[in-house]
Design an enzyme around this catalytic site. Structure first.
Site, PDB file in Angstrom:
ATOM      1  N   GLY A 185      46.166  43.254  37.923  1.00 32.24           N
ATOM      2  CA  GLY A 185      45.049  43.483  39.046  1.00 32.24           C
ATOM      3  C   GLY A 185      45.800  43.627  40.350  1.00 32.24           C
ATOM      4  N   SER A 211      35.966  42.259  43.546  1.00 28.28           N
ATOM      5  CA  SER A 211      37.327  42.151  43.474  1.00 28.28           C
ATOM      6  C   SER A 211      37.989  43.165  42.779  1.00 28.28           C
ATOM      7  CB  SER A 211      38.112  40.918  42.973  1.00 28.28           C
ATOM      8  OG  SER A 211      37.881  39.712  43.813  1.00 28.28           O
ATOM      9  N   THR A 212      38.231  44.386  43.503  1.00 20.51           N
ATOM     10  CA  THR A 212      38.419  45.499  42.921  1.00 20.51           C
ATOM     11  C   THR A 212      39.724  45.680  41.802  1.00 20.51           C
ATOM     12  OG1 THR A 212      39.660  46.558  44.750  1.00 20.51           O
ATOM     13  CG2 THR A 212      37.194  46.869  44.698  1.00 20.51           C
ATOM     14  N   CYS A 213      40.468  44.917  42.327  1.00 18.46           N
ATOM     15  CA  CYS A 213      41.872  44.725  41.485  1.00 18.46           C
ATOM     16  C   CYS A 213      41.561  43.906  40.025  1.00 18.46           C
ATOM     17  CB  CYS A 213      43.094  44.035  41.851  1.00 18.46           C
ATOM     18  SG  CYS A 213      42.576  42.517  42.979  1.00 18.46           S
ATOM     19  N   PHE A 214      40.373  43.196  39.975  1.00 21.21           N
ATOM     20  CA  PHE A 214      40.274  42.766  38.567  1.00 21.21           C
ATOM     21  C   PHE A 214      39.054  43.418  37.914  1.00 21.21           C
ATOM     22  CE2 PHE A 214      42.244  39.130  40.592  1.00 21.21           C
ATOM     23  CZ  PHE A 214      43.506  39.219  39.899  1.00 21.21           C
TER      24      PHE A 214
END
Length: 1072
Positions: free
Chosen positions: A733, A1038-1041
Site C-alpha cells: 500500500g 486510504s488510497t494506498c489500501f
C-alpha cells in the site's frame, strides 16, 4: 720424349693463332656488313625524310596556290595530291594538311557546272574508280579517327568536328552531288551503290563506336556542347546505314547499342533538332526497336553489351519515345511492357543490397556494382526526367486503359466527369479543391466487394498483370526514386479503386481465395497475379500515408471508407493465413517482399483506425483463432504463434493480450526470484522518504538501484519533517501511494518536465524542460517509475498524447510512420494551419514562410532551422509538402528527442519493448491508466472485502451500491473510484486484479481517533447499533489500501449527500 712434347705444344699454339685470325676476319666482315646495313637504313631514313619533306612541301604548295584562288584545281590533281599525302600520312604531323585536303575536296564539290573539278567525278573514270573508292574510304576513316579525339566543348575542336562530319555526310549519300543532276540522273543507282560500299567499309571499321564517343563527349554533361548542326549531322549519319539496310536486325542492334544508349539523346534531339525526331517517327523506328527487343535473345544480347547503367540510358530513351507515340504504345503495349520488364530486371542484377568496397553510388539505382562515369552522373537529371514519363499521367492512362475504363458510378445518368487536361508530366499540377468537391458530389458509387467471375487466363487480366509487374520491377530497381514513382502511380484518384475493383473480380470467388492459392503454387502466372496485389498494396499504402485525415475521412479521396473496411478485412485475412499456414516462416525473396507489402498496407490502415475509427467494432479480430490455442503454441515456442504476435497482435482480443502481458511479467518475476515461495522469499529494498521532499528523496534513492532491484519488492517508510516515522503498515500500500504521489508530482505541468497539449490536455515531454539541471536523469527516472507501475499492474491516471505513446512503442521508426498524421494529437490548431498551407491554391511564396520555426522560449524568440540554412530557404509550391512534414517532425520529435529517449530508456529498463509491441497507442494508454470503459459495479461488488462489522447484506452497504448504480452519473462513479483507489479507471482485467483488493470498513470515530477494529466496534457495526448519530462526519479513504472508511449512517439520503460531497472534495490520502 721432351722433344715430342715440345712439338705438340707448338702445334697447339699454331692452331690457336689460325683460329684467332679466322675469327678476326669474320668480325671484320660482320662489321662491314653492319656498317653497310646501318648506312642503308640511315640513307633510307634520310631519303624517306627527304621524300616526306618534299611531298609535304608539294602538298603545302598545292594548297597554298589553291588558297590564293588563282585557279580551280581539277579533281585529278586533288586526287594525286591526296594520294601523296596519304602515302606519308602521320596523325600528329599532318593534322592541318589533312584539314586543308578536306576543305579542298568539299570546295570542289560546291563548284557549279564544272564536272572536271568535282572530286566525285573520278568515280566515273574507268582507270581510277577503284583507286578513288579506296582513297575516299581512307580519307573518311581518318575523319572518323580525328572525331574520336576531338572535344566538342572546345571552340577550335567544334569547328573541326563540323568539317569532318560534313565530309562524312557528303560522301555517304549522293543527294548533294551536282554530277547527278540533269543527264547524270541515270548514274544515280551506280553511285548509290558506291556510297553503300563506302558505308559498309566504315561500319566494319567501327563507325558506330566513333559516333557514340562523339555523342557522349558532346551530350553526356549538364549542358550539351554539340551544336544543332553537328547533332543533326551525327544523327543523320547514324540512321543512314540502318535505312540503307532496310532496318536489318544487325544494324538495328548497332543503332540501339551505340546511339540509343547515349544518355538522354532523344531529349537532346527534341530540344535541339526536333526535325530529326520527326524522321524517327516517319520511319516508325520506335515500333521497330520494340519489336526487335521483344525477342528475348536479342534483348539479352543488347543488355549484356551495354551493362547496367547504359541499359538504363537506353530504357530512358525508349520510354521518352514511347511518350511521344501514343498510337504505337497502344498497339504494342504488350511488347513495350515486356521489353521494359526485361531491361529493368537486367539492371537489377547490378543493384546491390548494400554498400561494399566493390560498389559505387548510383543516383537512380542506389548501390551499384559498376563504376558510374562522370558523363553518366552529369546526365542523371535528364535521364530521370525521361524515366518519369513512365509513371506520368499520360502513360498510366494508356497502359492502364483497361482498368481505368471501368465504371465505378452507380447511377449512370450522372454527367461523366471531365477528364483533367494533360499536364506537362513532370510538373503534376496541384489538384484544386473545387474539382475534388465536384467529383465527390458526382460519385455515388457501389462499394466494391470481392465478387469474382473473371477468368485469370483472359488476355485482359494477363495484360494488366504484366503492367503491374512492370511497375513493381520499376519500384524495386530504381530504388532512389521509389517515392517519386509511387507518387506518380497514385496521382490519378481513380486508378487504385479501379485496380481494387479489378482485383475483386478475379477468379471464381473474388481475390482472397485466388491469391491464397497463388501463394501455394510456384507458377509464372501466380507470380504475376501476386505482383498485381503487391503493387496495389505499395501504392495504396503510399497514398494513405500522404493523405491527411480530412482527405481520408471527409473527402474520401480515392477510397470510400466502406472500401477501406473491405480492403482491410481482405488484407487481415491474407496476412493471417500467410502466417498461420506457415508460409511466412519459410518465405524468401519475392514471397517475403509480398508479405511486407501486404502487411505494411494493413498496418497503415490499422493505425489510422486506432487513431480515428472507420471500421466496425471487432473488425480486426479473427473469430477462428482461439486465444487458448495461441497461448499453448506460444508456450511450445511455435514459430507461427510468435510471428502472429510480432506482426498482427490485433487479431487477438485486447483482454487476452493484457493477460498474456501479465503472464510474461509473472514469468520474469519467477525467473528473477521476485515471487514469494514456500522455500524462498524475495530480496526487499527499503527506502526512507521525507514527505516534504518526496520527489528528491525518491529520485536520489531509487536512481542507484539495479534493474532487478527496481523490478523487485520496494518497501517505503515515510518520515515527517521532524524525522519521525509515520505509522504505516506497508504491504504494497505505502509503495503504491508513494508511486502515485511521485507520478502526480513529475507529471504536474507546473514542474515543466511535462506539458499538456492544447485542447484535450494530454501530457508529453516539455521542450523547455532542459532548464532543470539534470533533466535527462529525471526523465529516465520518470520512465522507470512509469515502467514500475505498469510492471506491478498499478494503474495511474496519466493521459499521454497519442504521438508520444507511438514513440514509446517505437512506431516512429517504422517506414510508414507519418508525423503529420499524429500532429493533431499535439496541437490541433497548428495542424489546421499546416494543412491549410497544403490546400493553399495560390502561390505559397507570397506568404513569406521559410524552412524554419520561430518559438517563444520564456519571452525570447528563438528561430529553429528545419534544415541546414532553413531560415534563408523560402517555402514554395514545390517544397511545401516537405515543409509540412519537416515542421511536424520538428515539433514532435526533434524538439523533445533527448527527453523522449531518456524516458524510453528508463521505461524499457523495466518493461521489455517486445512485451508492449502487441498493443496499439490507445491500448498502451489503457495498460498504463486502466480501462476507459464504464465501471462494472457487479464486478466491483463481487471483489469487495468488508471490515469493521460491515457485510454484503448490511443496509449501509446495500444503500451504497444502490446509490452508485442509480443515483450517481458515470462521471460521479469515476470520481468515487478515484476517491478510493486514486485512479478513476478500473483495472484492465477487472477488479479481481486490483491490488490491494477494494475494501470498505465501518468507522465510528473521526480519523485521528481511529485505532482500527475492536471487538466492540465490529459487533456494533454488524448489528447496526449506533453509539451516536455520525451525521456530521464524511466518508474518508486510504488510497494506498484501496480502502473506503464509511460511517454507519442512519439514512440513505445522508449517505448520498456526504458521499457526493466527499468525492467532489477528494479528501483522500490520509494514512491510517
Amino acid at each position: 720424349m721432351d722433344m715430342f712434347s715440345a712439338s705438340q705444344s707448338s702445334r697447339a699454339q699454331f692452331l690457336d693463332k689460325a683460329r684467332q685470325a679466322r675469327e678476326e676476319r669474320r668480325e671484320l666482315k660482320e662489321r662491314e656488313r653492319a656498317a653497310i646495313q646501318v648506312q642503308a637504313l640511315v640513307r633510307r631514313f634520310l631519303c624517306r625524310c627527304r621524300l616526306q619533306k618534299a611531298i609535304r612541301r608539294e602538298v603545302e604548295d598545292f594548297f597554298g596556290a589553291n588558297e590564293s584562288g588563282s585557279s580551280k584545281r581539277s579533281a585529278l590533281s586533288v586526287f594525286r595530291i591526296a594520294r601523296k599525302l596519304l602515302f606519308v600520312f602521320n596523325h600528329k604531323e599532318d593534322k592541318e594538311r589533312f584539314e586543308k585536303l578536306c576543305r579542298c575536296i568539299l570546295n570542289s564539290m560546291d563548284v557549279e557546272n564544272e564536272p572536271k573539278v568535282w572530286y566525285v567525278s573520278l568515280a566515273l573514270s574507268k582507270d581510277l574508280t577503284l583507286l578513288w573508292i579506296k582513297q575516299i574510304k581512307d580519307v573518311l576513316w581518318f575523319c572518323c579517327e580525328f572525331l574520336k579525339q576531338l572535344k566538342p566543348d572546345i571552340l577550335q575542336d567544334s569547328r573541326l568536328v563540323n568539317l569532318h562530319l560534313t565530309m562524312l555526310v557528303t560522301f555517304t549519300d549522293t543527294s548533294t552531288w551536282k554530277i547527278l543532276r540533269g543527264k547524270g540522273e541515270t548514274l544515280r543507282p551506280a553511285m548509290n551503290h558506291i556510297c553503300a560500299n563506302i558505308m559498309g567499309h566504315l561500319n566494319q571499321k567501327g563507325f558506330y563506336s566513333v559516333l557514340q564517343i562523339l555523342l557522349t563527349n558532346g551530350l553526356a554533361r549538364s549542358r550539351p556542347s554539340l551544336s544543332k548542326g553537328s547533332l543533326t549531322a551525327i544523327f543523320s549519319l547514324a540512321l543512314r546505314p540502318v535505312v540503307a539496310a532496310q532496318f536489318s536486325d544487325n544494324l538495328l542492334r548497332s543503332f540501339l547499342i551505340h546511339i540509343m544508349s547515349v544518355p538522354a539523346i532523344m531529349t537532346h534531339l527534341a530540344t535541339l533538332t526536333p526535325e530529326r525526331l520527326a524522321v524517327v517517327e516517319s520511319h516508325d523506328l520506335f515500333r521497330k526497336f520494340i519489336l526487335f527487343l521483344s525477342r528475348e535473345t536479342q534483348c539479352r544480347d543488347v543488355c549484356m553489351c551495354l551493362e547496367g547503367s547504359h541499359t538504363l540510358c537506353l530504357l530512358g530513351n525508349l520510354v521518352y519515345l514511347g511518350s511521344l507515340n501514343d498510337k504505337v504504345l497502344e498497339e504494342e503495349t504488350a511488347h513495350f511492357v515486356g521489353v521494359l520488364i526485361h531491361m529493368l530486371s537486367y539492371c537489377q542484377k547490378y543493384v546491390s543490397q548494400k554498400k561494399s568496397n566493390l560498389t559505387h553510388w548510383h543516383p537512380v539505382l542506389g548501390w551499384f556494382s559498376q563504376t558510374v562515369d562522370y558523363g553518366l552522373n552529369e546526365s542523371m537529371p535528364l535521364l530521370t526526367k525521361q524515366l518519369q514519363h513512365l509513371w506520368g499521367v499520360h502513360m498510366i492512362r494508356i497502359l492502364f486503359c483497361d482498368v481505368l475504363s471501368k465504371k465505378l458510378l452507380e447511377n449512370q445518368e450522372i454527367a461523366p466527369l471531365p477528364t483533367q487536361p494533360l499536364s506537362p508530366q513532370n510538373s503534376l499540377p496541384m489538384k484544386n479543391l473545387f474539382k475534388r468537391a465536384f467529383q465527390k458530389s458526382a460519385s455515388v458509387r457501389n462499394i466494391l466487394k470481392p465478387v469474382g467471375g473473371k477468368r485469370v487466363d483472359s488476355a485482359e487480366v494477363q495484360k494488366v498483370c504484366s503492367i503491374c509487374v512492370l511497375y513493381q520491377t520499376t519500384l524495386t530497381t530504381l530504388t532512389q526514386i521509389r517515392l517519386q514513382i509511387l507518387t506518380g502511380l497514385t496521382y490519378l484518384d481513380d486508378l487504385l479503386p479501379k485496380l481494387w475493383a479489378f482485383i475483386c473480380e478475379l477468379g471464381p470467388q473474388g481475390g482472397l481465395k485466388l491469391f491464397l492459392e497463388c501463394l501455394n503454387n510456384d507458377t509464372e502466372e501466380s507470380k504475376r497475379l501476386l505482383a498485381m496485389l503487391m503493387l496495389f498494396c505499395d501504392c495504396s499504402r503510399h497514398l494513405i500515408t500522404i493523405l491527411d485525415d480530412i482527405e481520408v475521412y471527409e473527402e474520401q479521396i480515392s477510397f470510400k471508407l466502406e472500401e477501406l473496411v473491405t480492403i482491410s478485412s481482405f488484407l487481415n485475412s491474407f496476412v493471417f493465413k500467410m502466417i498461420w499456414d506457415g508460409i511466412v516462416e519459410n518465405a524468401r525473396g519475392e514471397t517475403l517482399e509480398l508479405f511486407h507489402s501486404v502487411h505494411g498496407w494493413l498496418m497503415v490502415l490499422y493505425e489510422r483506425d486506432c487513431r480515428r475509427r472507420f471500421a466496425p467494432e471487432d473488425h480486426w479480430l479473427r473469430k477462428d483463432l482461439k486465444p487458448s490455442v495461441l497461448f499453448q503454441e506460444l508456450d511450445k515456442d511455435k514459430k507461427r504463434a510468435q510471428l502472429l504476435l510480432q506482426y498482427i497482435p490485433h487479431v487477438i482480443p485486447h483482454k487476452n493480450r493484457v493477460l498474456l502481458f501479465r503472464n510474461m511479467v509473472t514469468k520474469e518475476k519467477e525467473k528473477l526470484g521476485l515471487v514469494e515461495t514456500s522455500s524462498a522469499s524475495p530480496h526487499v529494498t527499503h527506502i526512507t522518504i521525507r514527505r516534504s521532499r518526496m520527489l528528491e528523496d525518491g529520485y536520489e534513492q531509487l536512481r542507484q538501484l539495479s534493474q532487478n532491484a527496481m523490478k523487485g519488492v520496494i518497501r517505503v517508510k515515510f518520515v515527517n519533517d521532524l524525522g519521525v516515522d509515520e505509522a504505516g503498515i506497508d504491504q504494497d500500500g505505502v509503495f503504491k501511494e508513494f508511486l502515485e504521489e511521485i507520478i502526480k508530482k513529475v507529471f504536474d505541468p507546473a514542474l515543466n518536465l511535462f506539458k499538456t497539449t492544447s485542447g484535450d490536455e494530454r501530457l508529453y515531454p516539455s521542450p523547455t524542460s532542459y532548464i532543470h539541471e539534470n533533466y535527462l536523469q529525471l526523465f529516465e527516472f520518470v520512465g522507470k517509475m512509469l515502467g514500475k507501475a505498469v510492471y506491478e499492474g498499478i494503474v495511474v491516471d496519466v493521459p499521454f498524447a497519442s504521438f508520444f505513446l507511438s514513440q514509446l512503442l517505437g512506431h516512429h521508426h517504422s517506414v510508414f510512420y507519418s508525423s503529420v498524421d499524429e500532429l493533431p494529437s499535439l496541437d490541433s490548431e497548428f495542424y489546421k494551419n499546416l494543412t491549410s498551407i497544403k490546400r493553399y491554391d495560390g502561390d505559397i511564396s507570397d506568404l513569406g514562410l521559410t524552412l524554419s520555426y520561430d518559438e517563444d522560449v520564456m519571452g525570447q524568440l528563438v528561430c529553429h532551422e528545419l534544415v541546414p540554412g532553413g531560415k534563408t530557404i523560402p517555402v514554395t509550391n514545390e517544397n511545401k509538402i516537405s515543409y509540412i512534414h519537416l515542421m511536424a517532425h520538428f515539433r514532435m520529435h526533434t524538439q523533445i528527442k533527448s527527453q523522449t529517449a531518456a524516458l524510453i530508456s528508463g521505461f524499457r529498463s523495466i518493461i521489455k519493448p517486445e512485451w508492449i509491441r502487441m498493443f496499439s497507442a490507445p491500448e498502451l494508454q489503457r495498460l498504463i491508466s486502466g480501462d476507459n470503459a464504464e465501471i462494472d459495479l457487479e464486478d466491483l461488488k463481487k471483489h469487495t472485502v468488508y471490515y469493521g462489522g460491515f457485510h454484503g447484506s448490511h443496509r449501509v452497504i446495500i444503500w451504497l451500491w444502490d446509490i452508485l448504480a442509480n443515483d450517481f452519473s458515470p462521471e460521479e462513479r469515476a470520481m468515487f473510484l478515484k476517491f478510493v483507489t486514486s485512479c478513476s479507471r478500473p483495472p484492465l482485467l477487472g477488479f479481481a486484479y486490483l491490488k490491494p483488493p477494494f475494501s470498505i470498513r465501518c468507522v465510528e470515530v473521526s480519523d485521528d481517533q481511529d485505532t482500527g477494529d475492536t471487538l466492540g466496534s465490529v459487533l456494533r457495526g454488524f448489528f447496526t447499533i449506533r453509539k451516536k448519530e455520525p451525521g456530521g462526519r464524511l466518508p474518508t479513504s486510504s488510497t494506498c489500501f484501496n480502502l473506503l472508511k464509511l460511517p454507519n449512517y442512519s439514512k440513505k439520503s445522508i449517505l448520498r449527500e456526504k458521499l457526493r460531497y466527499a468525492i467532489s472534495m477528494n479528501t483522500g490520502f490520509e494514512l491510517s
